[in-house]
Design an enzyme around this catalytic site. Structure first.
Site, PDB file in Angstrom:
ATOM      1  N   ASP A 161       2.300   1.669   3.354  1.00  0.00           N
ATOM      2  CA  ASP A 161       3.249   0.650   3.823  1.00  0.00           C
ATOM      3  C   ASP A 161       4.660   1.120   3.482  1.00  0.00           C
ATOM      4  O   ASP A 161       5.611   0.904   4.240  1.00  0.00           O
ATOM      5  CB  ASP A 161       3.034  -0.702   3.114  1.00  0.00           C
ATOM      6  CG  ASP A 161       1.716  -1.372   3.485  1.00  0.00           C
ATOM      7  OD1 ASP A 161       1.288  -1.231   4.641  1.00  0.00           O
ATOM      8  OD2 ASP A 161       1.129  -2.027   2.600  1.00  0.00           O
ATOM      9  N   HIS A 172       0.883  -1.159   0.000  1.00  0.00           N
ATOM     10  CA  HIS A 172       0.000   0.000   0.000  1.00  0.00           C
ATOM     11  C   HIS A 172       0.927   1.218   0.000  1.00  0.00           C
ATOM     12  O   HIS A 172       2.061   1.138   0.486  1.00  0.00           O
ATOM     13  CB  HIS A 172      -0.868   0.044   1.263  1.00  0.00           C
ATOM     14  CG  HIS A 172      -1.827  -1.106   1.351  1.00  0.00           C
ATOM     15  ND1 HIS A 172      -1.888  -1.943   2.438  1.00  0.00           N
ATOM     16  CD2 HIS A 172      -2.765  -1.532   0.480  1.00  0.00           C
ATOM     17  CE1 HIS A 172      -2.834  -2.846   2.235  1.00  0.00           C
ATOM     18  NE2 HIS A 172      -3.369  -2.635   1.052  1.00  0.00           N
TER      19      HIS A 172
HETATM   20  C1  GLO Z   1      -9.098  -6.905   0.561  1.00  0.00           C
HETATM   21  C2  GLO Z   1      -8.113  -6.888  -0.495  1.00  0.00           C
HETATM   22  C3  GLO Z   1      -6.838  -6.191  -0.065  1.00  0.00           C
HETATM   23  C4  GLO Z   1      -6.066  -5.734  -1.262  1.00  0.00           C
HETATM   24  C5  GLO Z   1      -4.865  -4.917  -0.878  1.00  0.00           C
HETATM   25  C6  GLO Z   1      -4.127  -4.416  -2.091  1.00  0.00           C
HETATM   26  O1  GLO Z   1     -10.094  -7.568   0.524  1.00  0.00           O
HETATM   27  O2  GLO Z   1      -7.859  -8.175  -0.929  1.00  0.00           O
HETATM   28  O3  GLO Z   1      -6.070  -7.046   0.739  1.00  0.00           O
HETATM   29  O4  GLO Z   1      -5.661  -6.816  -2.022  1.00  0.00           O
HETATM   30  O5  GLO Z   1      -5.317  -3.842  -0.125  1.00  0.00           O
HETATM   31  O6  GLO Z   1      -4.836  -3.455  -2.725  1.00  0.00           O
END
Ligand code: GLO
Ligand code: MG
Length: 344
Positions: free
Chosen positions: A53, A50
């Site tokens: 992150d 993210h």
């Molecule tokens: C939630 C999503 C989340 C995304 C992550 C990347 O349900 O799967 O984990 O994959 O935020 O955008």
């Protein structure tokens, strides 16, 4: 470990402290640096991010400071022999995105979402990954009558186009999910994501990310979602995991619930040579009961499961399968697959 040319990734959120909506953390949180040091020993090659992150508190920083901090993260990755796979703008936690981000009813909130996404693109550039994932968490409704789906579709398209114009190199992979946190999301399936991408100003730079649990929550088969996107060269990333029926998004270890469903995802990825296209992302979470010192086994299990299923997929008796298809003996085909999965 033989990896058949595949590379694997996960995000820092996949090593987590076990909080859920009904209870607090049950394991100590690890720092980003502690998590990074686990990647290689678990067999992983790449990190999914993210925006925050990579650059915590980016809302309080100027664009140049954000870039500088992202460059430091890139050096950290290099020290560990890792690369970044993608950066996803986290558009679901800030008060500005309570009623949605790109599709909020509030123009100021929509502007915030676009600015934040541009910063995420800057971070992706500094991390040299060139890929942005859009999980459209709060683009949808709790209250159908509060928004207009057609207008929302155009707002989403406009957001994608703005980002493609802002960064002339970036590729965008849309990650569909039908619900959670919203009651009903605007981009619930691969078909919706692909349709949006094909309408974009530069459709070549818009693709998709398929998450197994999300497809299952939509009542669809993840392997077919994979195959459909790959038929058009649009599957650029995956979030393999598993899901037990229609309930909250469980992010269980890959193959833990339905082995045959996992097998078919690997079979389709492998038949389409995914190892030449993208990195295998595992969006899995340790269940809450897992003791702290044992809370990475979901990652180990998922990568091993994927590789064992590659072996099983490649060792299928393809000639017999063709004969059974020609004879329309699909019951025998069923048995061949089940026997193969059971180790005979
Ligand atoms: C939630 C999503 C989340 C995304 C992550 C990347 O349900 O799967 O984990 O994959 O935020 O955008
Ligand atoms: Mg995901």
């Amino acid at each position: 470990m033989e990896k058949y040319g595949y590379r694997f990734s996960f995000g820092p959120w996949n090593i987590h402290a076990g909080a859920d909506p009904f209870g607090p953390e049950v394991r100590p949180s690890l720092t980003f640096a502690q998590k990074l040091s686990l990647y290689k020993e678990l067999g992983f090659d790449a990190v999914q991010f993210h925006d925050d992150d990579a650059v915590p508190d980016l809302n309080d920083l100027a664009p140049a400071q954000i870039r500088e901090r992202a460059r430091a993260v890139r050096r950290q990755l290099q020290d560990h022999g890792l690369v970044a796979e993608f950066v996803a703008p986290r558009l679901w936690e800030h008060p500005m995105t309570i009623d949605g981000a790109y599709t909020s009813n509030d123009a100021k909130a929509r502007a915030y979402a676009i600015e934040r996404s541009k910063r995420a693109a800057d971070i992706a550039q500094e991390l040299a990954c060139g890929l942005m994932v859009l999980w459209l968490a709060r683009e949808g409704t709790y209250m159908r009558e509060s928004k207009d789906v057609g207008r929302a579709a155009h707002q989403l398209l406009a957001a994608v186009n703005t980002l493609l114009t802002y960064d002339k190199e970036i590729r965008i992979a849309i990650e569909p999910k039908p619900n959670e946190p919203m009651d009903l999301a605007y981009i619930p399936t691969m078909g919706h994501a692909l349709a949006l991408g094909f309408q974009a100003d530069d459709p070549k730079r818009v693709g998709v990310l398929m998450e197994s649990a999300h497809s299952i929550l939509a009542g669809l088969d993840p392997a077919d979602e994979i195959g459909f996107a790959m038929a058009f060269g649009k599957l650029w990333s995956v979030h393999l995991n598993d899901q037990n029926g229609l309930k909250f998004d469980q992010d269980r270890s890959f193959g833990a619930v339905d082995l045959r469903r996992a097998f078919n995802q690997v079979r389709v990825l492998d038949a389409n040579r995914f190892w030449e296209i993208g990195i295998v992302g595992l969006d899995v979470k340790a269940i809450r009961t897992q003791p702290a010192e044992l809370a990475t086994k979901h990652l180990r299990n998922s990568i091993q499961m994927f590789l064992r299923l590659v072996e099983l997929s490649r060792s299928l008796d393809h000639q017999t399968i063709q004969q059974l298809i020609a004879a329309r003996d699909y019951e025998e085909l069923d048995w061949l697959i089940l026997s193969h999965l059971m180790g005979k």
